[in-house]
Design a protein around this motif. Structure first.
Motif, PDB file in Angstrom:
ATOM      1  N   ARG A   1       0.831  -1.198   0.000  1.00  0.00           N
ATOM      2  CA  ARG A   1       0.000   0.000   0.000  1.00  0.00           C
ATOM      3  C   ARG A   1       0.866   1.249   0.000  1.00  0.00           C
ATOM      4  O   ARG A   1       1.990   1.222   0.488  1.00  0.00           O
TER       5      ARG A   1
ATOM      6  N   THR B   1      -8.508   7.354  -2.150  1.00  0.00           N
ATOM      7  CA  THR B   1      -8.404   6.992  -0.735  1.00  0.00           C
ATOM      8  C   THR B   1      -9.141   5.697  -0.437  1.00  0.00           C
ATOM      9  O   THR B   1     -10.321   5.573  -0.728  1.00  0.00           O
TER      10      THR B   1
ATOM     11  N   ALA C   1      -8.322   4.280   2.806  1.00  0.00           N
ATOM     12  CA  ALA C   1      -8.286   4.318   4.270  1.00  0.00           C
ATOM     13  C   ALA C   1      -7.680   5.654   4.699  1.00  0.00           C
ATOM     14  O   ALA C   1      -6.974   6.301   3.914  1.00  0.00           O
TER      15      ALA C   1
ATOM     16  N   ILE D   1      -3.481   4.861   1.596  1.00  0.00           N
ATOM     17  CA  ILE D   1      -3.879   5.328   2.924  1.00  0.00           C
ATOM     18  C   ILE D   1      -3.458   6.788   2.999  1.00  0.00           C
ATOM     19  O   ILE D   1      -2.282   7.110   2.834  1.00  0.00           O
TER      20      ILE D   1
END
Length: 190
Positions: free
Chosen positions: A2, A53, A55, A123
């Protein structure tokens, strides 16, 4: 893996705290909404970020500030059900706000690194200057999304550490200047 993306409003002298109010206690709190002409196109970055996005991540104090406003805000309804990660060594699980999507407390930079190694999308870290500095020092920030305001504050928290850290280079992904003097700067960390 990520990506971790820091997004924030920054003064020209590098201050990122108290953009909406005087919560940090310095005389320039609330600077984002003072003295600068509103230009809607400067805020399109927020819509662009929302599309990417998956998270949100906050430090403990920023979580408390955002959690007091965003869960009931019509302007932030798209963030409501997204997973939220709070990086704090002191915030208790009981302090998490009900009805604001899945929330997890991470206790260390190592736990953030493990989260980053997992599957999933970007994130975004909002606010959270101290957290952003720690993540940067650990090599965990992949990108910066900054709206730089034409103001010198002289007080407040800096996004970037003043410690003697190794040099890091950035690559400009995109930029834009607006008629009110705000600059949009998006950098990838090399």
């Amino acid at each position: 893996m990520r990506e971790i993306v820091y997004t924030g409003f920054m003064s020209l002298d590098g201050v990122v705290d108290s953009p909406g109010g005087a919560v940090e206690g310095h005389r320039s709190g609330g600077w984002v909404f003072q003295d600068i002409e509103f230009v809607p196109e400067a805020w399109t970055i927020k819509g662009e970020e929302l599309e990417e996005t998956t998270a949100l991540m906050f430090g403990g104090r920023s979580y408390e500030a955002f959690a007091a406003v965003w869960p009931g805000s019509a302007d932030h309804v798209a963030y409501k059900d997204l997973p939220k990660y709070v990086v704090s060594s002191s915030l208790s699980e009981d302090a998490l706000v009900d009805g604001w999507g899945p929330q997890t407390v991470l206790r260390s930079t190592e736990e953030v690194a493990a989260l980053k190694e997992g599957e999933g999308g970007a994130i975004f870290v909002h606010g959270s200057a101290e957290l952003a500095r720690r993540l940067s020092e650990a090599g965990l920030i992949d990108r910066y999304h900054l709206l730089v305001f034409p103001v010198l504050l002289g007080a407040g928290k800096s996004l970037f550490s003043r410690e003697d850290n190794d040099k890091r280079t950035l690559t400009l992904r995109s930029s834009e200047a607006y008629k009110n003097g705000i600059l949009k700067l998006i950098y990838d960390v090399n």
